[in-house]
Design a protein around this motif. Structure first.
Motif, short mmCIF file in Angstrom:
data_model
loop_
_atom_site.label_atom_id
_atom_site.label_comp_id
_atom_site.label_asym_id
_atom_site.label_seq_id
_atom_site.Cartn_x
_atom_site.Cartn_y
_atom_site.Cartn_z
N MET A 1 71.67 67.74 75.59
CA MET A 1 71.28 67.20 74.31
C MET A 1 70.17 68.06 73.69
O MET A 1 70.17 68.27 72.50
CB MET A 1 70.82 65.75 74.46
N ALA A 2 69.24 68.50 74.52
CA ALA A 2 68.14 69.31 74.02
C ALA A 2 68.63 70.63 73.45
O ALA A 2 68.10 71.13 72.46
CB ALA A 2 67.11 69.55 75.12
N ARG A 3 69.67 71.18 74.08
CA ARG A 3 70.21 72.46 73.60
C ARG A 3 70.83 72.35 72.21
O ARG A 3 70.96 73.33 71.50
CB ARG A 3 71.25 73.00 74.58
N TYR A 4 71.21 71.13 71.83
CA TYR A 4 71.78 70.91 70.50
C TYR A 4 70.70 70.58 69.48
O TYR A 4 71.01 70.22 68.34
CB TYR A 4 72.81 69.79 70.55
N GLY A 5 69.44 70.66 69.88
CA GLY A 5 68.34 70.43 68.96
C GLY A 5 67.86 69.00 68.88
O GLY A 5 67.01 68.67 68.06
N CYS A 6 68.40 68.14 69.72
CA CYS A 6 67.99 66.73 69.72
C CYS A 6 66.60 66.57 70.35
O CYS A 6 66.23 67.33 71.24
CB CYS A 6 68.97 65.88 70.52
N GLN A 7 65.86 65.58 69.88
CA GLN A 7 64.61 65.21 70.52
C GLN A 7 64.98 64.30 71.69
O GLN A 7 65.64 63.28 71.51
CB GLN A 7 63.70 64.46 69.54
N VAL A 8 64.59 64.70 72.89
CA VAL A 8 64.95 63.97 74.11
C VAL A 8 63.67 63.39 74.72
O VAL A 8 62.68 64.10 74.88
CB VAL A 8 65.65 64.90 75.12
N TYR A 9 63.74 62.09 75.05
CA TYR A 9 62.61 61.41 75.67
C TYR A 9 63.08 60.93 77.04
O TYR A 9 64.03 60.16 77.14
CB TYR A 9 62.15 60.24 74.81
N ALA A 10 62.42 61.40 78.07
CA ALA A 10 62.77 61.06 79.44
C ALA A 10 61.63 60.25 80.05
O ALA A 10 60.46 60.52 79.80
CB ALA A 10 63.01 62.33 80.25
N PHE A 11 62.01 59.25 80.85
CA PHE A 11 61.04 58.35 81.46
C PHE A 11 61.38 58.19 82.93
O PHE A 11 62.51 57.87 83.27
CB PHE A 11 61.09 56.98 80.78
N ASP A 12 60.38 58.39 83.79
CA ASP A 12 60.61 58.20 85.22
C ASP A 12 59.27 58.10 85.94
O ASP A 12 58.59 59.12 86.11
CB ASP A 12 61.44 59.34 85.80
N PRO A 13 58.90 56.90 86.37
CA PRO A 13 57.61 56.78 87.07
C PRO A 13 57.67 57.27 88.51
O PRO A 13 56.63 57.51 89.12
CB PRO A 13 57.34 55.27 87.02
N SER A 14 58.86 57.46 89.06
CA SER A 14 58.99 57.82 90.47
C SER A 14 58.74 59.30 90.73
O SER A 14 58.63 59.70 91.88
CB SER A 14 60.38 57.44 90.99
N MET A 15 58.62 60.11 89.69
CA MET A 15 58.43 61.55 89.88
C MET A 15 56.98 61.94 90.11
O MET A 15 56.69 63.10 90.42
CB MET A 15 59.02 62.32 88.70
N ASP A 16 56.06 61.00 89.93
CA ASP A 16 54.63 61.25 90.14
C ASP A 16 54.14 62.45 89.32
O ASP A 16 53.46 63.33 89.83
CB ASP A 16 54.33 61.44 91.63
N MET A 17 54.55 62.48 88.04
CA MET A 17 54.15 63.55 87.13
C MET A 17 53.48 62.93 85.91
O MET A 17 53.79 61.81 85.52
CB MET A 17 55.37 64.36 86.68
N ASP A 18 52.57 63.68 85.29
CA ASP A 18 51.93 63.23 84.06
C ASP A 18 52.88 63.42 82.88
O ASP A 18 53.85 64.19 82.96
CB ASP A 18 50.64 64.03 83.81
N HIS A 19 52.56 62.75 81.77
CA HIS A 19 53.32 62.97 80.53
C HIS A 19 53.24 64.45 80.20
O HIS A 19 52.19 65.08 80.35
CB HIS A 19 52.71 62.19 79.37
N HIS A 20 54.35 65.01 79.73
CA HIS A 20 54.34 66.41 79.31
C HIS A 20 55.56 66.72 78.44
O HIS A 20 56.51 65.95 78.40
CB HIS A 20 54.31 67.35 80.53
#
Length: 114
Positions: free
Chosen positions: A1-20
């Motif tokens: 989806m991102a390759r087509y220029g769409c704004q993609v919002y991903a959410f996953d608390p299990s990855m132990d990563m900060d927002h980025h």
């Protein structure tokens, strides 16, 4: 989806990563989980939000846009998140919904709705 220029919002608390944001900048990651209400899950150290809460939080930065495609894979929490999405009216802000549904083999379909 991102390759087509769409704004993609991903959410996953299990990855132990900060927002980025990913490069080139149209993929936005948040370390939140999807549930039926805003809460902190102490056992896993996760922040959980309802879809309406996530939508409100992101609208400050990204505007109140229609969600073209919403994919949900929340490992059994779909049974609590989906009724809230419907009851809150958020489904009217979603054009297309894709959801992975998990069933407990020991329960009937009716028991999943209880």
């Amino acid at each position: 989806m991102a390759r087509y220029g769409c704004q993609v919002y991903a959410f996953d608390p299990s990855m132990d990563m900060d927002h980025h944001n990913h490069s080139p900048g149209n993929v936005h990651f948040y370390n939140w989980g999807l549930g039926s209400r805003d809460e902190y899950e102490h056992h896993f150290n996760w922040t959980i939000h309802s879809l309406s809460s996530i939508y409100k939080k992101l609208s400050v930065r990204h505007g109140r846009r229609i969600i073209d495609y919403l994919k949900i894979d929340v490992e059994y929490s779909e049974w609590i998140a989906l009724p809230d999405i419907i009851a809150s009216g958020m489904l009217s802000n979603v054009r297309q919904l894709s959801m992975e549904v998990h069933l407990d083999k020991l329960l009937s379909l009716e028991q999943h709705f209880a």
